[in-house]
Design a protein around this motif. Structure first.
Motif, PDB file in Angstrom:
ATOM      1  N   ALA B 362       1.069  -1.199   0.010  1.00 38.45           N
ATOM      2  CA  ALA B 362      -0.051  -0.068  -0.089  1.00 38.45           C
ATOM      3  C   ALA B 362       0.800   1.340  -0.106  1.00 38.45           C
ATOM      4  O   ALA B 362       2.026   1.259   0.646  1.00 38.45           O
ATOM      5  CB  ALA B 362      -0.798  -0.102   1.066  1.00 38.45           C
ATOM      6  N   SER B 365       0.404   6.160   2.864  1.00 42.16           N
ATOM      7  CA  SER B 365      -0.586   7.266   3.048  1.00 42.16           C
ATOM      8  C   SER B 365      -1.806   6.703   3.578  1.00 42.16           C
ATOM      9  O   SER B 365      -2.245   5.738   3.172  1.00 42.16           O
ATOM     10  CB  SER B 365      -0.821   8.308   1.751  1.00 42.16           C
ATOM     11  OG  SER B 365      -2.068   8.858   1.876  1.00 42.16           O
ATOM     12  N   SER B 366      -2.571   7.508   4.355  1.00 43.19           N
ATOM     13  CA  SER B 366      -3.904   7.147   4.843  1.00 43.19           C
ATOM     14  C   SER B 366      -4.697   7.855   4.330  1.00 43.19           C
ATOM     15  O   SER B 366      -5.894   7.971   4.914  1.00 43.19           O
ATOM     16  CB  SER B 366      -3.893   6.890   6.259  1.00 43.19           C
ATOM     17  OG  SER B 366      -3.587   8.006   7.022  1.00 43.19           O
ATOM     18  N   GLU B 367      -4.296   8.674   3.418  1.00 44.46           N
ATOM     19  CA  GLU B 367      -5.448   9.835   2.842  1.00 44.46           C
ATOM     20  C   GLU B 367      -6.638   9.191   2.241  1.00 44.46           C
ATOM     21  O   GLU B 367      -7.594  10.185   2.187  1.00 44.46           O
ATOM     22  CB  GLU B 367      -4.663  10.928   1.680  1.00 44.46           C
ATOM     23  CG  GLU B 367      -3.406  11.706   2.429  1.00 44.46           C
ATOM     24  CD  GLU B 367      -3.656  12.529   3.514  1.00 44.46           C
ATOM     25  OE1 GLU B 367      -4.757  13.332   3.447  1.00 44.46           O
ATOM     26  OE2 GLU B 367      -2.853  12.457   4.472  1.00 44.46           O
ATOM     27  N   HIS B 368      -6.633   8.110   1.676  1.00 45.72           N
ATOM     28  CA  HIS B 368      -7.614   7.633   1.160  1.00 45.72           C
ATOM     29  C   HIS B 368      -8.607   7.192   2.192  1.00 45.72           C
ATOM     30  O   HIS B 368      -9.825   6.834   1.924  1.00 45.72           O
ATOM     31  CB  HIS B 368      -7.313   6.532   0.203  1.00 45.72           C
ATOM     32  CG  HIS B 368      -6.622   5.032   1.161  1.00 45.72           C
ATOM     33  ND1 HIS B 368      -5.364   5.553   1.600  1.00 45.72           N
ATOM     34  CD2 HIS B 368      -6.824   3.986   1.314  1.00 45.72           C
ATOM     35  CE1 HIS B 368      -5.150   4.438   2.403  1.00 45.72           C
ATOM     36  NE2 HIS B 368      -6.014   3.654   2.164  1.00 45.72           N
ATOM     37  N   LEU B 369      -8.460   7.255   3.463  1.00 50.62           N
ATOM     38  CA  LEU B 369      -9.232   6.472   4.371  1.00 50.62           C
ATOM     39  C   LEU B 369     -10.105   7.774   4.811  1.00 50.62           C
ATOM     40  O   LEU B 369      -9.806   9.009   5.211  1.00 50.62           O
ATOM     41  CB  LEU B 369      -8.308   6.062   5.507  1.00 50.62           C
ATOM     42  CG  LEU B 369      -7.490   4.846   5.286  1.00 50.62           C
ATOM     43  CD1 LEU B 369      -6.945   4.531   6.447  1.00 50.62           C
ATOM     44  CD2 LEU B 369      -8.578   3.636   4.959  1.00 50.62           C
ATOM     45  N   ASP B 370     -11.542   7.318   5.158  1.00 43.54           N
ATOM     46  CA  ASP B 370     -12.416   8.424   5.582  1.00 43.54           C
ATOM     47  C   ASP B 370     -12.024   8.791   7.202  1.00 43.54           C
ATOM     48  O   ASP B 370     -12.151   7.781   7.912  1.00 43.54           O
ATOM     49  CB  ASP B 370     -13.847   8.009   5.701  1.00 43.54           C
ATOM     50  CG  ASP B 370     -15.085   8.629   6.333  1.00 43.54           C
ATOM     51  OD1 ASP B 370     -14.539  10.008   6.567  1.00 43.54           O
ATOM     52  OD2 ASP B 370     -16.056   8.370   6.496  1.00 43.54           O
ATOM     53  N   SER B 379      -7.276  -0.432   8.550  1.00 46.48           N
ATOM     54  CA  SER B 379      -6.905   0.880   8.524  1.00 46.48           C
ATOM     55  C   SER B 379      -6.343   1.421   9.484  1.00 46.48           C
ATOM     56  O   SER B 379      -5.356   2.411   9.332  1.00 46.48           O
ATOM     57  CB  SER B 379      -8.346   1.663   8.675  1.00 46.48           C
ATOM     58  OG  SER B 379      -9.156   1.248   9.803  1.00 46.48           O
ATOM     59  N   SER B 382      -2.768   1.178   8.334  1.00 42.37           N
ATOM     60  CA  SER B 382      -2.413   2.202   7.183  1.00 42.37           C
ATOM     61  C   SER B 382      -2.123   3.736   7.933  1.00 42.37           C
ATOM     62  O   SER B 382      -1.283   4.357   7.523  1.00 42.37           O
ATOM     63  CB  SER B 382      -3.579   2.554   6.253  1.00 42.37           C
ATOM     64  OG  SER B 382      -4.097   1.462   5.461  1.00 42.37           O
TER      65      SER B 382
END
Lengths: 556, 556
Positions: B362, B365-370, B379, B382
């Protein structure tokens, strides 16, 4: 004809047939078939501990109060090792425990997988009996043998090592089917003969300074009473163990002077003694060695007599000794017995232990204490003594800060007192947990030193989960004070701040109220007499577990 | 000429001369002279643990990062037993530890005082070396021998049993005076010959499906790189251990596929393998036995070659293998090497492990997570991966809930990864503590399963006291989920609610934030991605220990 009962179920059924009602567990993969069987053998209650020393300590407390074993369920060598310190205490208490240790499958052992270890080597120092189950067909008989071994007087830890494949295989012999196992004959304590009481009787009736040293896994009021009658007749002195496994105590129970923890004080208690009569006790030795102090506490020139060994029926031995003394008094009215005409030069000793019962005992009240006064070890003891509920069980790991509790509670309602038998701290909270499992109708109080509490604090979670009526009183002095004292005693040059920091529990201070909350137990902090009174009253009035952090400060 | 240095001081001076800088202790009365000596040997830093498994686990973490031993100071048999589970893990990690166990005075042993036990029997399963000191004059040389034994490759637990009287007596031989001890010669890992690499080389160059199984107490980027070069040349597959003691990991470090924990997955990894080349590793076996599963993971018909044993210089072995492969490629351009013309029927395997680095990884980044999304095991991984500070040390006891962390963090800044080597849970927090003591300038992160955390939670107090920069992430799934999974795997009849209750950590739920507060560590609970991000950012920004309880829920 063959059954299809898996070994895990056979284990629990066999233990249930023997009389086991509780399985205290912290299981792992190799014990999963025994865990799964808990649902099929509902006669056995599974109780989870978050760490194995909670499990084994609770098994010890259960055994002391129930007089029979719980089973444990531990995970391989490391699980056993985690619970070994409290098995050590249990072994010293002669508490019967069926200690089940799961192991790798028989055929898996030789691969030295990561969790492989020498379980027998770990178990040997704390077990009076060890067996590795060889076949699923043997599980029931081996479990019964473990039960019998645990119960064989004076009681002990029977370790049953159970490879996992034997628990998932099924037995081909249906005589071991659930509920059809013949319970083992549990041996009783031997009656006193073959022990010849005559030498001890002669010593007691000699008029010379004589001490009875009494120990037993359960020192009952009846035993103390018998021993004190012997003392009344003969002028002998009665001393009990430093840390009894279980002692009846409180109002109406004759008091039992206990051997001091410190060798110099213990030596003083035994000074001048010419005859030492052992009833259930081993010859007294000092807890630790100290430079220049003797290890053997028997004074020079004192002769020792064994009236009853640890596995003997001590109450019967005491009754026989009393009969013998009465007979002696009849047959020889002019003998050396006190009250006769020949007390002998040392007869004055008789006076020492014939204090009227309760003479050194504080009244059961804390009314004389200022409610706003800051707590200390003595006032905390008075407060508990005044509030102790009826038929309580007290698990005492108060150590240094707990010094005054036993004396203060001598006039509290009668209760059982459970001590740190093997000296391995971390016993108090688990033993309280096990005692509450054994006696759900009796309130349990743990008098607990702060340092010792931190070894097995996880016990509170099991208390919350099982809704046990345990009140834990943390005696917070912010230190391993017993070690500070020991450091002073061994280190004539004076303890340095550097070394002392190793014995302090400050920086940060331990917040036991938060710790208890984390485990689901309501807690309260008490700094004053009034606060402790209020917190304990509340704890005793409500069901379920409570914790009170009592800021008692240093004793020294 | 004779000195008057007490044995306790001689012990610390000798250890200091060898290079020991830290003494991790949970001492008792029998160790008081060693504790007192801490003030006279300030080169050694005394660090207190509230329970012995914290002490031994910290010694393990220290050793993994410092590459040399800390000393422990444990109290008799029960103190050793309390610390044995993490000594087991340390032994499996080949971590060097000088494990000092105090004992009763030599002359006190025979009295079987309450704390007497068979220390050797307890120590043997986890010690590569055991010695009982016989005379005060021997303390320095025995301490040096313990250091040497601990450091002898591959490294191990050297247990030194020290009777208390020897620590308060003084030595008559002043060659042992403080600071004048000759440090022992510490043996280095052997160079690869006497191991004959030829058979392994032939296997690698055979073109048949071949796997290199690599293990070492410290699997460095250099080792992985060498191994992967060999694989690139030969088409072999590289597999590392399930639980490496220390593994370089992260961005720029070639990835190392690890052997799966579950036997069926591990078997799949090795399926079809015809040659297995062991470099520092022992032949792969399954962690536990399961009904119908093989314990030995080497496929039928696969031949095994030892290129380097656990005590050998593995980096040199890999370099020599690479040289050999290169030479082979030169000498035999038409050989079976991939890229040559004769891949053989199984050559397709080469494709399997030649995934481009990072292909399954992966992005960091965890920007894709809400941010308002509820946390789960994936999550949470991440979020940590995105925030991991530079040069971190990760102590991983995440177990089931920690499944995704290693993959997620493959593109985080390079870090060291420390695993549960011996499978005895309760390792993560102590190892993190010891790693922080060894590397005060590096941030330490403990990825910790809730159930495992409760074995040695006391470690947080030592982190607070020593102001260690450790961030503990509790993966809260409210269960021993690995055991729930194991129960499902072994119990075809379906797990019952009764048995399942034994594997749940609810009722009451564990409040780790309160527990941490009780030990002086600030904590925060995170239920969402955003909350975890915020809590971790704060923890990484501030010095000192922190805890974050991440409610990740069940994986299955």
């Amino acid at each position: 004809m063959s059954t299809s009962i898996p070994g895990g179920e056979i284990l629990l059924s066999a233990l249930s047939s023997c009389g086991v009602e509780i399985c205290l567990a912290n299981p792992g993969t190799s014990e999963m078939h025994a865990v799964a069987a808990l649902s099929r053998v509902p006669q056995i209650r599974g109780v989870l501990g978050l760490q194995e020393n909670v499990v084994t300590g609770a098994a010890d407390g259960y055994a002391r109060m129930a007089g029979k074993p719980a089973a444990t369920l531990l995970h391989l060598g490391p699980g056993l090792a985690n619970g070994t310190a409290n098995l050590h205490n249990a072994a010293r208490a002669h508490s019967p425990i069926v200690n089940v240790v799961g192991d790798h499958a028989t055929y898996h052992k030789r691969y030295d997988a990561p969790l492989e270890s020498d379980i027998e080597s770990l178990a040997r120092p704390v077990s009076s009996w060890i067996r590795r189950v060889a076949r699923t067909d043997d599980i029931a008989s081996d479990a019964a043998a473990a039960y019998e071994a645990a119960m064989t007087p004076p009681g002990g830890v029977a370790t049953l090592i159970l490879p996992s494949d034997l628990t998932w295989n099924t037995s081909e012999d249906d005589s071991y089917a659930s509920g059809r196992v013949i319970p083992p004959r549990v041996p009783h304590a031997r009656l006193v003969p073959p022990v010849d009481l005559e030498p001890a009787l002669k010593a007691l009736c000699s008029g010379k300074p004589t001490t009875i040293f009494l120990d037993h896994p359960y020192i009952s009021a009846a035993m103390i009473s018998l021993a004190r009658q012997v003392c009344s007749l003969t002028g002998a002195k009665l001393i009990g163990p430093t840390f009894p496994a279980r002692l009846e105590h409180g109002l109406g129970v004759p008091t039992l002077e206990r051997l001091a923890y410190l060798a110099e004080l213990a030596s003083a208690q035994l000074a001048g003694c010419r005859h030492l009569v052992l009833v259930g006790a081993r010859s007294p030795v000092s807890f630790f060695a100290y430079p220049g102090q003797p290890s053997d506490l028997v004074p020079a020139g004192c002769r020792t007599y064994v009236a009853a060994g640890p596995a003997d029926d001590c109450e019967k031995a005491l009754a026989d000794l009393l009969d013998g003394c009465l007979l002696h008094a009849h047959q020889a009215p002019g003998s050396n017995l006190p009250g006769g005409d020949a007390q002998g030069g040392d007869g004055g000793q008789a006076h020492l232990e014939h204090q009227p019962p309760g003479s050194a005992i504080a009244p059961r009240s804390s009314e004389h204490l200022d409610p706003d006064g800051r707590l200390d070890a003595r006032s905390a003891a008075s407060v508990l003594a005044a509030l102790l509920p009826e038929s309580a069980i007290v698990s005492d790991e108060g150590n240094t800060a707990g010094l005054y509790f036993a004396d203060a509670m001598a006039t509290s309602p009668p209760h059982d007192w459970l001590c740190l038998t093997g000296g391995a701290i971390g016993q108090g909270l688990p033993v309280a947990t096990g005692a509450a499992l054994a006696c759900p109708d009796r309130p349990v109080i743990a008098i607990e030193a702060d340092g010792s509490a931190m070894y097995t604090f996880q016990a509170l979670w099991t208390q919350a989960r099982e809704d046990l009526d345990v009140t834990t009183i943390i005696l917070d002095n912010g230190a391993y004070e017993v070690l500070e004292m020991e450091l002073m005693r061994v280190n004539a040059e004076g303890a340095s701040p550097h070394a002392n920091a190793m014995l302090e529990l400050r920086d940060p201070s331990l917040d036991f109220v938060s710790l208890a909350r984390g485990l689901g137990v309501p807690g309260q902090r008490a700094e004053t007499v009034g606060e402790l009174r209020e917190a304990l009253s509340k704890a005793f009035a409500e069901p379920g577990p409570h914790l009170v952090q009592a800021a008692v400060g240093r004793l020294f």
